[in-house]
Design an enzyme around this catalytic site. Structure first.
Site, PDB file in Angstrom:
ATOM      1  N   ARG A  41       3.072  -2.312   9.569  1.00 22.31           N
ATOM      2  CA  ARG A  41       2.372  -2.735   8.276  1.00 22.31           C
ATOM      3  C   ARG A  41       2.510  -4.354   8.309  1.00 22.31           C
ATOM      4  O   ARG A  41       1.926  -4.958   7.672  1.00 22.31           O
ATOM      5  CB  ARG A  41       3.083  -2.136   7.080  1.00 22.31           C
ATOM      6  CG  ARG A  41       2.492  -0.807   6.974  1.00 22.31           C
ATOM      7  CD  ARG A  41       2.985  -0.242   5.878  1.00 22.31           C
ATOM      8  NE  ARG A  41       2.063   1.050   5.325  1.00 22.31           N
ATOM      9  CZ  ARG A  41       2.633   2.009   4.466  1.00 22.31           C
ATOM     10  NH1 ARG A  41       3.688   1.960   3.954  1.00 22.31           N
ATOM     11  NH2 ARG A  41       1.568   2.731   4.252  1.00 22.31           N
ATOM     12  N   LYS A 206       3.744  19.129   2.939  1.00 23.37           N
ATOM     13  CA  LYS A 206       3.383  19.756   1.622  1.00 23.37           C
ATOM     14  C   LYS A 206       1.955  20.108   1.635  1.00 23.37           C
ATOM     15  O   LYS A 206       0.983  19.260   1.607  1.00 23.37           O
ATOM     16  CB  LYS A 206       3.866  19.028   0.364  1.00 23.37           C
ATOM     17  CG  LYS A 206       5.269  19.083   0.322  1.00 23.37           C
ATOM     18  CD  LYS A 206       5.577  18.055  -0.752  1.00 23.37           C
ATOM     19  CE  LYS A 206       6.865  18.714  -1.863  1.00 23.37           C
ATOM     20  NZ  LYS A 206       7.113  17.654  -2.749  1.00 23.37           N
ATOM     21  N   GLY A 356       1.150   6.313   7.139  1.00 22.06           N
ATOM     22  CA  GLY A 356       2.371   5.814   7.611  1.00 22.06           C
ATOM     23  C   GLY A 356       3.217   6.450   8.854  1.00 22.06           C
ATOM     24  O   GLY A 356       3.524   5.898   9.891  1.00 22.06           O
ATOM     25  N   GLY A 380      -1.429   8.024   1.763  1.00 15.30           N
ATOM     26  CA  GLY A 380      -1.976   8.342   0.614  1.00 15.30           C
ATOM     27  C   GLY A 380      -3.473   7.486   0.254  1.00 15.30           C
ATOM     28  O   GLY A 380      -4.332   8.217  -0.184  1.00 15.30           O
TER      29      GLY A 380
HETATM   30  C1  3PG Z   1       2.948   4.255   1.081  1.00 19.02           C
HETATM   31  O1  3PG Z   1       3.837   4.107   1.891  1.00 19.02           O
HETATM   32  O2  3PG Z   1       2.436   5.319   1.067  1.00 19.02           O
HETATM   33  C2  3PG Z   1       2.466   2.873   0.433  1.00 19.02           C
HETATM   34  O3  3PG Z   1       3.163   1.889   0.772  1.00 19.02           O
HETATM   35  C3  3PG Z   1       2.471   3.211  -0.857  1.00 19.02           C
HETATM   36  O4  3PG Z   1       3.760   3.725  -1.493  1.00 19.02           O
HETATM   37  P1  3PG Z   1       4.163   4.513  -2.598  1.00 19.02           P
HETATM   38  O5  3PG Z   1       3.652   5.831  -2.178  1.00 19.02           O
HETATM   39  O6  3PG Z   1       5.537   4.425  -2.814  1.00 19.02           O
HETATM   40  O7  3PG Z   1       3.159   4.267  -4.017  1.00 19.02           O
HETATM   41 MG    MG Z   2       3.079   7.076   0.047  1.00 23.61          MG
END
Ligand code: 3PG
Ligand code: MG
Length: 399
Positions: A41, A206, A356, A380
């Site tokens: 990232r 999940k 990620g 997400g």
């Molecule tokens: C992630 O790693 O999915 C993003 O950086 C967003 O982080 P978060 O899910 O804690 O909002």
């Molecule tokens: Mg996340």
């Protein structure tokens, strides 16, 4: 797309101007040493930062890391990230000890043209993630004071209605950075008219996290391959016993409905690697998916499943993959993820890796990143994009 991008801002000229860049520098850290275990990232945001540096901007970078609870928490400090970012940029990154306090103010004030500062974790401040518009707005005011223009290059966070993502762009001239632009272009290909067969591979732990995307994707895909921890809830819905495997009891019925409505598009594991404990050295065997012993838990998909998934992938023209097939961090349970990833690289298809974890798996397993069409920095965010949801960070750039 009616979004202005970095080139528009550069064309206006940024020399001597302060440009606030929201990045997603939420990288995994080793629990013991605190070292960055995957800097994908950080690398992903370099094109935007380098362009601004070269153009002589005063670059103020902000990001979240992990999920601190609205107050400073040393284990979530961005300091190590500042170091790595500096190494990769080939220039020192001035680190502010707070996000909008005295240290941040003097750090930003001290920037010369072409220099870069990184503010401390945005989520050390309640206002960042607050559900209250006024509280978020007040924090956004403080952040916006550090920039004459705003660049959103935090694709991984565009699905969050957070101050730095959603409220700052309402306060400053705003553009999408190179990464956000590329992510949106690539994912747009998948939501538009993907070349068929379109095969999606979903893993991760999940079902409840993936339910919305499964619902949204089912009508659009030709095949949906399901592995990872969530496959056990589907296997249970098929009437199989899953031993002590991860199971979302309250999702079994939903999974049953999905299987019924899927028109045979959903492919589930036919064999799994079942272990006697969640441990790297646990005793384990490959067993049929309908024969998991009661005292064992499935930690990976088995070789027959990998072969079946690989056959489906070899036919594909478009592939989206999100979520590991097993506990790839443990060598004994990495074969499923590796096998599926290799099958994706071999397919004559346009492939997108979302998430990620899946992106980190690609790198951790030593696979060649360039053999995938695109590796998204958003987990997400890419899923919500594919669901067709309005993403607060993207919507804010459109206005
Ligand atoms: C992630 O790693 O999915 C993003 O950086 C967003 O982080 P978060 O899910 O804690 O909002
Ligand atoms: Mg996340």
């Amino acid at each position: 797309m009616s979004i202005r991008n970095l080139d528009d801002l550069l064309a206006e000229g940024v020399s001597g101007r302060r440009v606030l860049v929201r990045a997603d520098l939420n990288v995994p850290l080793d629990k013991q040493s605190g070292e960055i275990t995957d800097d994908g990232r950080i690398r992903a945001v370099l094109p935007t930062l380098s362009a601004l540096v070269e153009a002589g901007a005063k670059v103020v970078v902000c990001s979240h890391l992990g999920r601190p609870k609205g107050a400073p928490d040393p284990q979530f400090s961005l300091r190590p990230v500042a170091g790595r970012l500096g190494d990769l940029l080939g220039a020192p990154v001035h680190f502010a000890e707070d996000t909008v306090g005295d240290s941040a103010r003097s750090t930003v004030e001290g920037l010369a043209d072409g220099q870069v500062a990184l503010l401390e974790n945005l989520r050390f401040n309640k206002g960042e993630t607050s559900k209250d518009d006024a509280e978020r707005g007040a924090f956004a005011d403080q952040l916006a004071a550090f920039g004459d223009a705003y660049v959103d290059d935090a694709f991984g966070a565009v699905h969050r209605k957070h101050a730095s993502v959603h409220d700052v762009p309402a306060r400053l001239p705003h553009v999408a950075g190179r990464l956000v632009l590329r992510e949106v272009e690539v994912l747009g290909k998948l939501t538009g008219d993907p070349e068929r067969p379109y095969v999606v591979v979903l893993g991760g732990s999940k079902v409840s996290d993936k339910l919305a995307v499964i619902e949204a994707l089912l009508p659009k895909v030709d095949r949906l391959l399901i592995g990872g921890g969530m496959c056990f809830t589907f296997l249970k819905a098929q009437g199989h016993e899953v031993g002590t495997s991860l199971l979302e009891e309250d999702m079994v019925e939903t999974c049953g409905n999905l299987l019924e409505r899927s028109g045979g598009k959903i492919m589930l594991p036919v064999d799994v690697v079942a272990a006697d404990a969640f441990a790297p050295d646990a005793t384990h065997d490959t067993v049929p998916a309908d024969g998991i012993p009661s005292h064992r838990l499935g930690l990976d998909i088995g070789p027959e499943t990998v072969a079946g998934f690989a056959a489906a992938l070899s036919q594909a023209k478009t592939i989206f993959w999100n979520g590991p097939m097993g506990v790839f961090e443990m060598a004994a349970f990495a074969n499923g993820t590796r096998g599926v990833a290799e099958a994706i690289t071999k397919a004559d298809a346009f492939s997108v890796v979302g998430g990620g974890d899946s992106a980190a798996a690609v790198r951790a397993l030593g696979l060649d990143e360039s053999s995938f069409g695109h590796i998204s920095t958003g987990g997400g965010a890419s899923l919500e994009y594919l669901e067709g949801k309005t993403l607060p960070g993207i919507a804010a750039l459109e206005n």
